[in-house]
Design an enzyme around this catalytic site. Structure first.
Site, PDB file in Angstrom:
ATOM      1  CB  CYS A 146      -0.362   8.404   4.938  1.00  0.00           C
ATOM      2  SG  CYS A 146       1.290   7.708   4.829  1.00  0.00           S
ATOM      3  CG  HIS A 196      -3.829  11.445   0.209  1.00  0.00           C
ATOM      4  ND1 HIS A 196      -3.361  11.812   1.443  1.00  0.00           N
ATOM      5  CD2 HIS A 196      -3.243  10.246  -0.062  1.00  0.00           C
ATOM      6  CE1 HIS A 196      -2.533  10.878   1.905  1.00  0.00           C
ATOM      7  NE2 HIS A 196      -2.435   9.918   1.010  1.00  0.00           N
ATOM      8  CD  GLU A 216      -6.942  12.689  -3.767  1.00  0.00           C
ATOM      9  OE1 GLU A 216      -5.735  12.492  -4.051  1.00  0.00           O
ATOM     10  OE2 GLU A 216      -7.323  13.497  -2.902  1.00  0.00           O
ATOM     11  CE  LYS A 231       0.333  13.821   0.944  1.00  0.00           C
ATOM     12  NZ  LYS A 231      -1.089  14.230   1.006  1.00  0.00           N
ATOM     13  CG  HIS A 255       3.000  11.487   1.864  1.00  0.00           C
ATOM     14  ND1 HIS A 255       2.322  11.974   2.959  1.00  0.00           N
ATOM     15  CD2 HIS A 255       2.369  10.332   1.513  1.00  0.00           C
ATOM     16  CE1 HIS A 255       1.328  11.152   3.255  1.00  0.00           C
ATOM     17  NE2 HIS A 255       1.335  10.149   2.397  1.00  0.00           N
ATOM     18  CG  PHE A 271       0.641   1.987   3.542  1.00  0.00           C
ATOM     19  CD1 PHE A 271       0.191   2.308   2.273  1.00  0.00           C
ATOM     20  CD2 PHE A 271       2.009   1.847   3.739  1.00  0.00           C
ATOM     21  CE1 PHE A 271       1.093   2.487   1.221  1.00  0.00           C
ATOM     22  CE2 PHE A 271       2.910   2.033   2.703  1.00  0.00           C
ATOM     23  CZ  PHE A 271       2.453   2.361   1.446  1.00  0.00           C
TER      24      PHE A 271
END
Lengths: 399, 425
Positions: free
Chosen positions: B175, B315, B326, B347, B352, B411
Site C-alpha cells: 500500500c 495515510h 500515524e 480515503k 483505500h 504491509f
C-alpha cells in the site's frame, strides 16, 4: 555526474538451486573440469520437467515461527538472503543490516492448490459459480495465505528475519524484474544513494499454478531434459527451476572500510524492451551491448540465462556471437539450474561473480558451447525474458 | 547546471508537469476534485459480483470496462491508460514519445476464477484439477490469458503505448507503492539518469477473492449499511478500511528540463523518506520508530522543518491501528504543534486505493496547493479523544498551502513519506 560515480562491488553471494546451497559448493560443482549432470525431475509434473529444490533445512536461516508464516517461495528468498549476508560477513551485524537497503525481484506467491481444486470440483455442476466462491473462499482460505501471496512480502520476511531495514523495494515483471532490481540497485550505489544493499529473488518452480501461467502461452518445453541450445531443434521451450539468488552490493569505499573482500566489480547493466520481432530484437540486443561497451576479447566470457524458448534464444546467441566473436564461450546456466524466472538474472550475476573470484570459468554445459582459452577477466551476464524484456550485466575482475 | 536548478543538497530540483487521476469519484482531475472537495463519497454497494454471505459488501469500484473482460489486470490497465494519457497531455508531450522511463506501481495480478472456470469448461468430462487446466492450456493457444496474468504486462503495455524509454519498472511496496513510484522517478532524476520520468500507479483488484483475502485479515470495515459512511478515518468508531480502485499518473521532470521546454510547473517533489519495519508482517512497530524515521528523513531530505509543513495528507486508512499509529508517530516528530496542522484523509471519500494510494493522494496534494483548498475528512462525527487532530472535519477548508507531507504505509513493513511544495524554492 559520471566523474563522481562510486564503484559497485559484489561482496556477498547466496544461492540455492537443484545443486544445493551456498556459492562455494556451486562453484565446486558447476566450475569443475567437466560439467555435472543437471538435476531434473521429469516425472512429477510430466509432461513438464523442473529442476527441483534440494532438501532444505529452513531453520538454518530462520526461526520456526517465521518459517511457518511463509510458503516455499518466500522461504527460499529469505534463506538465500541469509546466505548472502553470511557470505558478506554482515549477518546479524545490527549496525550494517539496519542501514542496509533491500531490493527484491518477485512474482506472486503460492495458491492453496487443494482449495482451488475443491472449488473446481464443485463448479462443474453449478451455474452460480460466483456464489460458490462466496460460500467456499471465506471458510477455506487460510487467512495468512494472503501474506504468502503478496509480492512484497518476501522483502517483508527478509526484514523480519534478517533485520534488513534501510529501505525496501520490490520489483515485478518476470525475468525483467531481476534486471530492473539489479540495475536500480547498482545505480543507487554508483550515485551514492545507498552504500550497501541486498538484492535478489527466488522462484519455486514446483507449483502447478505457475506451470499453468507459463504454459498458457506455450512457453514450456515438452522435452525438458535436453540442454538449452540442443532443445532449439525440437521447438525449444523453457524449463523452470527452483532457485534463489541474493547478492550483497557495496560501494568500493564502504567495502574497503570494513575490510570486505569483493568477488567482482559490477561495471554496468543495460536493459531494453520492445517487440519480439526478429529485426527489432536484434537491434535492441546490439544496442544493449553497445551501451555496455563490450567488444571481442579472449578474456570475455558469457553467462546466459537463455530461457530456451524458440527464436528468442537463437536471437540471443546470435547477437552475443555477432558482438563478441564466433568463438566466445557462452554458458547457458539454465541448462543446469533451469529458468528461475525472477531469479534468473541475479543467479547469472552470482555465477559470474564466483568465476571471477576464482579466476577460472565453467566447463561447457553442452556440446555446442565453445571452450574458454584463458580464464576470463570480464563476464557478460545476459537474460532475455521468455516473454518480454531483456538485459545484460558486465562484471569485471578486481585485480 | 545553474544553481537555480538544484536543491539545498545540490541535486536537480524535481517538478511535476502533468497529472492524471481516476477513482471511484470519477475520471480525471476535474471531476475528482469537485467531488472530493464537496465531501462526496465514491464508496458503493458492490455490483460487480454477488456479495451474498460476505462480511464486507461495499467498495470503491471503478467501472471503466465498457466491453470485454472485467478483471484486475484489464481494469488496472484501463485506469492506468486513462491517467497516463491525462498526465502526458497536460505536460504537453505529444505522440512522439516520452523522454524518460516508466515507473509503474503494479497491482498483484494472477489467474482469476473466471479464467480457471473457462479453462475447466474447455475440458468437459476431465477431472476438475490443475492437470486438466494444464491440458486445456496445451490444447489451444491462450497467449492473451498468459500476457494478462504476467506481473510486468501492464507496464509493458503502457510503456509501448506512450513510448517511454527503456525497460519499464514494475514495482510493489504494497500500500506504499504509489509513493514508491514517485520516489523512484525522483531518485532517477536526482541521479542525473534522466530529465523526465513517468510515474503511474494503478489498482483494480476488487474481485471476490481479493475482497475476501483482506476480509480474512480483519482489515476491512463491515459497516455495510450506508456505504458512504463506512470509511471514517480518525473517528472513534472506525473499524477498518474500504477496499477501492483507482489510478494516478504524474509526469516528473528536473526543473531545468521543464523550463527548457517551456512546461508549466504544477509543483515540486521536494523530499522523500523511507524506512523498513521488521516488527511484523501486517503491524507497525509499537514504538512507531520506522514511521518516525521515515517522516524525519523526508523533512531532512526536503530541507524543511516541521514548522514549514502547512498540511498533512494522511495515510488515514480508517483502521483502528493505523490511525492511532500515524497520530503517535506524527506527534513524536511534530510535538504539540501537530494539533495545529490541518491533516485530512482522502480515503474517507475514495477508500483505500491500495497500490495506487500514494500516487492518487499525491495528485490531490498538488491540487490542494494549487487550489488553496483542503479536502475534508468526511464521516467525522465521533472524534477519537486519543487522536486530537485537526482533521478538517466534513467540510473542505480554504487555506494557503505551500507545503504538504504525505504518508504511505504498507504491509510488509513498508513506510514511504513524501514532501511536496507548490513552488520551486
Amino acid at each position: 555526474m559520471n566523474d563522481s560515480k562510486n564503484e559497485v562491488w559484489i561482496t556477498g553471494v547466496g544461492v540455492i538451486s537443484c545443486f544445493g546451497e551456498g556459492i562455494a559448493p556451486h562453484w565446486e560443482t558447476l566450475g569443475a573440469e567437466t560439467a555435472p549432470e543437471p538435476v531434473i525431475d521429469a516425472e512429477r509434473f510430466a509432461p513438464y520437467a523442473v529442476h527441483p529444490l534440494p532438501e532444505m533445512d529452513w531453520t538454518r536461516q530462520m526461526p520456526r515461527k517465521d518459517m511457518r508464516q511463509m510458503e516455499t517461495w518466500q522461504r527460499l528468498g529469505t534463506y538465500a538472503a541469509g546466505l548472502a549476508l553470511e557470505d558478506a560477513g554482515m549477518k546479524e551485524d545490527e549496525e550494517l543490516v539496519s542501514t542496509m537497503d533491500l531490493v527484491v525481484c518477485a512474482g506472486g506467491g503460492e495458491r492453496d492448490i487443494s482449495v482451488d481444486e475443491s472449488i473446481l470440483a464443485e463448479a462443474r455442476g453449478r451455474n452460480d459459480r460466483e456464489m460458490l466462491l462466496n460460500e467456499k473462499l471465506p471458510y477455506d482460505l487460510r487467512p495468512t495465505l494472503f501474506l504468502a501471496q503478496l509480492s512484497n512480502l518476501m522483502a517483508g520476511n527478509i526484514s523480519i528475519v534478517h533485520k534488513v531495514t534501510g529501505s525496501s523495494r520490490t520489483y515485478m515483471g518476470e525475468e525483467s524484474s531481476g534486471i530492473t532490481a539489479l540495475q536500480n540497485a547498482a545505480a543507487r550505489i554508483a550515485a551514492g544513494q545507498s552504500t550497501h544493499l541486498l538484492v535478489g529473488g527466488a522462484y519455486n518452480a514446483e507449483r502447478v499454478d505457475l506451470l499453468l501461467s507459463c504454459d498458457l502461452g506455450h512457453y514450456l518445453a515438452k522435452d525438458g531434459v535436453k540442454p538449452v541450445a540442443e532443445r532449439q531443434k525440437d521447438g525449444g521451450g523453457t524449463v523452470l527451476g527452483s532457485a534463489g539468488a541474493f547478492l550483497v552490493l557495496e560501494s568500493a569505499e564502504h567495502a574497503k572500510k570494513r575490510g570486505a573482500k569483493p568477488y567482482a566489480r559490477l561495471a554496468g547493466i543495460e536493459s531494453g524492451l520492445g517487440s519480439r520481432d526478429n529485426q527489432e530484437t536484434r537491434e535492441r540486443l546490439d544496442g544493449i551491448m553497445e551501451r555496455l561497451g563490450v567488444s571481442p576479447s579472449s578474456t570475455t566470457a558469457v553467462l546466459s540465462g537463455a530461457t530456451g524458448c524458440a527464436d528468442v534464444t537463437d536471437l540471443e546467441f546470435e547477437a552475443l556471437r555477432r558482438r563478441l566473436g564466433m568463438d566466445v564461450a557462452i554458458r547457458s546456466y539454465t541448462t543446469m539450474i533451469g529458468n528461475p524466472i525472477e531469479a534468473n538474472f541475479p543467479f547469472g550475476v552470482a555465477l559470474g561473480a564466483a568465476a571471477l573470484k576464482n579466476k577460472s570459468f565453467y566447463p561447457s554445459f553442452e556440446e555446442a558451447e565453445k571452450p574458454v582459452k584463458v580464464p576470463p577477466t570480464t563476464v557478460v551476464v545476459s537474460t532475455v525474458g521468455h516473454y518480454l524484456g531483456e538485459g545484460m550485466a558486465l562484471l569485471e575482475q578486481i585485480a | 547546471m545553474s544553481e537555480n536548478y538544484t536543491d539545498h543538497m545540490g541535486r536537480p530540483i524535481v517538478v511535476v508537469t502533468g497529472m492524471g487521476v481516476v477513482t471511484s469519484l470519477g475520471k480525471g482531475k476535474k471531476e475528482n476534485w469537485e467531488k472530493l472537495t464537496a465531501g462526496q463519497s465514491g464508496i458503493r454497494r458492490i455490483s460487480r459480483f454477488p456479495v451474498d454471505g460476505l462480511a464486507t459488501t461495499i467498495a470503491g469500484t471503478v467501472d471503466i470496462i465498457e466491453e470485454g473482460e472485467e478483471s484486475a489486470p484489464t481494469i488496472s490497465y484501463a485506469m492506468a491508460n486513462a491517467t497516463a494519457g491525462e498526465a502526458l497531455e497536460e505536460a504537453g508531450f505529444g505522440t512522439d514519445g516520452f523522454p524518460g522511463p516508466l515507473f509503474f506501481a503494479a497491482p498483484p495480478v494472477e489467474l482469476e476464477w473466471q479464467h480457471r472456470f473457462a479453462l475447466l469448461d474447455e475440458m468437459p468430462g476431465k477431472e476438475p484439477n490443475y492437470d486438466t487446466l494444464l491440458e486445456a492450456a496445451r490444447s489451444s493457444d491462450h497467449s492473451r490469458m498468459h500476457h494478462l496474468v504476467q506481473l510486468g504486462t501492464i507496464a509493458f503495455k503502457i510503456a509501448e503505448k506512450y513510448k517511454t524509454q527503456g525497460l519499464p519498472i514494475s514495482l510493489s511496496t504494497a500500500c506504499a507503492s504509489g509513493a514508491t513510484a514517485i520516489q523512484q522517478g525522483m531518485e532517477a532524476i536526482r541521479r542525473g539518469e534522466t530529465g523526465a520520468a513517468l510515474c503511474v500507479a494503478s489498482d483494480g483488484s476488487v474481485t471476490a477473492e481479493g475482497l475476501i483475502r483482506f476480509s480474512l485479515l480483519s482489515a476491512l470495515t463491515t459497516n455495510n449499511e450506508d456505504p458512504s459512511k463506512a470509511s471514517r478515518p480518525f473517528s472513534k468508531d472506525r473499524d477498518g478500511f474500504v477496499m477501492s480502485e483507482g489510478s494516478a499518473a504524474l509526469v516528473l521532470e528536473s526543473l531545468e528540463h521543464a523550463i527548457n521546454r517551456g512546461a508549466k510547473i504544477l509543483g515540486v517533489v521536494q523530499g522523500v523518506g523511507e524506512k523498513a519495519d521488521s516488527f511484523h508482517r501486517t503491524r507497525s512497530s509499537p514504538d512507531g520508530k520506522p514511521v518516525i524515521t521515515a517522516i524525519k528523513q523526508a523533512l531532512e531530505d526536503a530541507g524543511l522543518e516541521t514548522g514549514d509543513i502547512d498540511y498533512i495528507n494522511a495515510h488515514g486508512t480508517s483502521t483502528p491501528e493505523n490511525d492511532r499509529m500515524e497520530y503517535n508517530s506524527l506527534k513524536n516528530v511534530f510535538g504539540e504543534a501537530i494539533h495545529e496542522v490541518p491533516i485530512s484523509s482522502n480515503k474517507s471519500m475514495i477508500g483505500h486505493t491500495l497500490t495506487a494510494g500514494g500516487a492518487v493522494e499525491a495528485v490531490f496534494s498538488f491540487l490542494t496547493m494549487s487550489e488553496g483548498l483542503i479536502p475534508p475528512t468526511i464521516n467525522y462525527e465521533t472524534p477519537d479523544p486519543d487522536i486530537p487532530l485537526d482533521v478538517v472535519p466534513n467540510v473542505a477548508r480554504k487555506a494557503e498551502v505551500s507545503t504538504v507531507l504525505s504518508n504511505s504505509f504498507g504491509f510488509g513493513g513498508q513506510n514511504a513519506v513524501l514532501v511536496f511544495a507548490r513552488d520551486p524554492a
